[in-house]
Write an enzyme that holds these catalytic residues in place. Structure first.
Site, PDB file in Angstrom:
ATOM      1  CD  GLN A 254     -42.423  48.876  -7.487  1.00  0.00           C
ATOM      2  OE1 GLN A 254     -42.097  47.713  -7.359  1.00  0.00           O
ATOM      3  NE2 GLN A 254     -43.298  49.463  -6.687  1.00  0.00           N
ATOM      4  CE  LYS A 270     -46.668  44.781 -13.107  1.00  0.00           C
ATOM      5  NZ  LYS A 270     -47.754  45.405 -12.310  1.00  0.00           N
ATOM      6  CD  GLU A 291     -45.889  47.743  -9.915  1.00  0.00           C
ATOM      7  OE1 GLU A 291     -45.616  46.844 -10.732  1.00  0.00           O
ATOM      8  OE2 GLU A 291     -46.188  48.897 -10.250  1.00  0.00           O
ATOM      9  CB  ALA A 374     -49.705  40.169 -17.617  1.00  0.00           C
ATOM     10  CG  PHE A 376     -48.056  42.590 -24.553  1.00  0.00           C
ATOM     11  CD1 PHE A 376     -47.590  42.473 -23.259  1.00  0.00           C
ATOM     12  CD2 PHE A 376     -47.431  43.490 -25.397  1.00  0.00           C
ATOM     13  CE1 PHE A 376     -46.537  43.244 -22.804  1.00  0.00           C
ATOM     14  CE2 PHE A 376     -46.372  44.262 -24.963  1.00  0.00           C
ATOM     15  CZ  PHE A 376     -45.922  44.150 -23.663  1.00  0.00           C
ATOM     16  CG  LEU A 377     -54.774  43.947 -23.236  1.00  0.00           C
ATOM     17  CD1 LEU A 377     -55.307  45.224 -22.617  1.00  0.00           C
ATOM     18  CD2 LEU A 377     -55.881  42.916 -23.357  1.00  0.00           C
ATOM     19  CG  ASP A 443     -51.111  52.146  -7.627  1.00  0.00           C
ATOM     20  OD1 ASP A 443     -51.213  53.373  -7.669  1.00  0.00           O
ATOM     21  OD2 ASP A 443     -50.345  51.496  -8.367  1.00  0.00           O
ATOM     22  CD  GLU A 448     -54.659  51.421 -20.759  1.00  0.00           C
ATOM     23  OE1 GLU A 448     -54.838  50.660 -21.731  1.00  0.00           O
ATOM     24  OE2 GLU A 448     -53.534  51.718 -20.323  1.00  0.00           O
ATOM     25  CG  ASP A 463     -50.218  48.563 -12.754  1.00  0.00           C
ATOM     26  OD1 ASP A 463     -49.543  47.676 -12.212  1.00  0.00           O
ATOM     27  OD2 ASP A 463     -49.867  49.763 -12.777  1.00  0.00           O
TER      28      ASP A 463
END
Length: 570
Positions: A254, A270, A291, A374, A376-377, A443, A448, A463
């Site tokens: 998506q 999102k 989502e 969100a 970012f890492l 889902d 990670e 996610d």
């Protein structure tokens, strides 16, 4: 000959009159916006009506009518033709039940951080979930104390992080591998005076932007510490920082947008696809569901309340689709999908595997849309991450079943396979299972970890958009890893028991935590109550395991201090 000349003159006059009328019509919204007091029109009104037509609210919107086929967006070079979308069939607008001018499903509180806004949210919190003793009270009744603050002051939430070695910190800024202030740290916020530089020439850490402070605080046990003030500051940045560029994120089923900020930070956006009240239809497969932006926001707060701290900071934001997406994007593919709907709302649909078409367009009111951002890492170039296949991954097929669904002893096989045969990886996976069950998220196909920490790294809970879809249904198959393995951390078990008590009730501390978000309300009352119900199911599963195999086998002691003293204080 005379008649021919008169006819030509007539044609020219008609053409001039038509051009004059077009110019006047084009200037009409601007004249209305500048109408003086007393004329019945408020200057600067974002939703003025004339003859039943909605005038665009933002200065950028009138320009939409001037974009001719073949015109290129600002900064897009020789972009392709502007698509004509006015003859499309019905557009799907998931926000059609909301008030004009807003994509919100409820009233909007004042800005984040303002004390008046927090009081405002408290006064309206009864619509989410009533506080103890308020069942017959008025809507303005406020709780006598903060359950959330009391929870975080509990001994279970004071467990110290083990002393960190050089190899257990993601970034060691005192080593030879340092952040380059001229690249990572923008000079518009770092003072250029010599007195504000360290002996190495780097700016002090206090001058780093909040996103960078968040990155350098990551270690092998957590994404952030419990009482790190940088997290609240970063949440504020996600809401207030100016968006400098936007691009579509590649991959995924998506549409997701990568937003870059003025301070060089980045976040994953999102957009809102459904209202908070919309429930996933019972016939929808988990992999074809939408989502939800509010699920991403709620997941961050739930993860922090469970004391996992494995979800990157997420905040809700109301975005202007014209000024903050269309006008700043250099992504031609994204830009070409913008259009004006028959209701005079700005819409776009982007490109992705599912739900990226005119039938599933994202429409503003008129060009305001809410979504989750969100943080970012760290970039993969400097902090590599490893992707692992979830052993309890679903088949993602309409008819086939996964191995764990047909083999009751499947966990025994997993326990003998690295990295689940040693360390805390299996227990971390059980934590993630409980986290997903409380949200109703099916889902979780991969997860990670940071490559630097090897198999001793915690699991990153990324996610989380497919949670909170069905408040009346508890998907027990999510709990299969817990039920098959019968293992859980002592700290997790004690916190779950604590959140089941009336003094720290999960639904109420979640409601209080979510009050702080700009897009409050994030969850409706039914979803909050469902978490209490699911929490009891988790505790019953652990209790059954303890009865069957014994407490010492099921519950793994991971606490650094006396468990008996904690149990006595619960």
């Amino acid at each position: 000959m005379m008649l021919l000349r008169r006819f030509r003159l007539l044609i020219v006059m008609v053409f001039l009159i038509a051009c004059t009328m077009h110019i006047l019509i084009d200037l009409l919204p601007r004249l209305e916006r500048r109408a003086p007091p007393g004329t019945g029109t408020a200057p600067g009104c974002p939703c003025q009506h004339r003859d039943g037509l909605l005038a665009p609210a933002e200065p950028g919107l009138p320009g939409w009518g001037k974009l001719l086929p073949g015109a290129a967006p600002p900064g897009a070079g020789d972009g392709g033709a502007w698509p004509n979308k006015h003859t499309l069939r019905i557009l799907q607008d998931f926000s059609s039940q909301q008030a004009p001018g807003s994509n919100r499903s409820g009233p909007q509180p004042p800005a984040r951080g303002e004390e008046s806004g927090f009081r405002w949210a408290k006064e309206h919190s009864k619509r989410l979930i009533p506080q103890p003793g308020q069942e017959g009270a008025g809507a303005g009744a406020a709780p006598q104390y903060s359950k959330l603050s009391a929870l975080f002051k509990h001994q279970l939430y004071q467990q110290p992080t083990p002393a960190l070695t050089q190899g257990e910190i993601l970034f060691n800024i005192h080593s030879d591998t340092k952040f380059n202030p001229k690249v990572t740290v923008p000079r518009d916020w770092a003072n250029d005076e010599e007195d504000d530089l360290t002996p190495t020439g780097d700016p002090p850490i206090d001058l780093y932007p909040n996103w960078l402070k968040f990155h350098i605080g990551i270690n092998r046990y957590e994404l952030y510490s419990r009482h790190n003030p940088v997290i609240e500051a970063l949440l504020g940045d996600l809401v207030t920082q100016r968006i400098s560029s936007v691009a579509m994120k590649s991959g995924g089923t998506q549409l997701k947008l990568i937003m870059s900020f003025q301070n060089y930070g980045q976040a994953l956006f999102k957009p809102m696809k459904q209202t908070r009240e919309q429930v996933t239809p019972p016939d929808f497969f988990y992999f074809s569901d939408y989502e939800r932006h509010n699920s991403e926001i709620a997941a961050f707060h739930l993860d922090r309340i469970l004391d996992f701290r494995r979800v990157p900071p997420v905040a809700g934001r109301l975005v202007n689709m014209t000024r903050e997406i269309r006008d700043v994007t250099r992504d031609k593919k994204l830009w070409r999908t913008f259009f004006i709907s028959p209701a005079n709302n700005v819409c776009f649909y982007g490109e992705c595997s599912y739900y990226c078409s005119t039938e599933h367009a994202l429409c503003g009111k008129p060009d305001q849309i809410e979504g989750s951002l969100a943080a970012f890492l760290p970039d993969l170039a400097i902090a590599k991450r490893k992707t692992w296949r979830n052993p309890w991954r679903r088949s993602y097929h309409k008819r086939k079943r996964a191995e764990w669904e047909v083999d009751p002893d499947y966990c025994e096989e997993v326990k003998q396979t690295a990295p689940y045969n040693s360390g805390t990886r299996l227990l971390d996976l059980i934590d993630m299972t409980i986290f997903d069950f409380l949200m109703g998220n099916m889902d979780r196909h991969h997860y990670e970890t940071f490559e630097k920490f090897g198999n001793d790294s915690f699991i990153i809970h990324l996610d989380n958009g497919r949670g909170f879809g069905k408040h009346s249904h508890d998907e027990l198959s999510i709990l299969v890893p817990l039920n098959q393995c019968c293992r859980i951390k002592e700290s997790t078990y004690l916190r779950l028991q604590l959140l089941a008590k009336e003094e720290y009730k999960l639904s109420e501390v979640m409601a209080e935590s979510l009050l702080r978000d700009k897009l409050w309300p994030i969850l409706i009352e039914d979803h909050l109550k469902a978490m209490d119900r699911r929490l009891r199911i988790v505790l019953k599963s652990v209790s059954d395991c303890v009865e069957k195999e014994g407490h010492s086998v099921v519950v793994e002691n991971d606490l650094a201090y006396n468990v008996n003293s904690i149990a006595a204080n619960r």
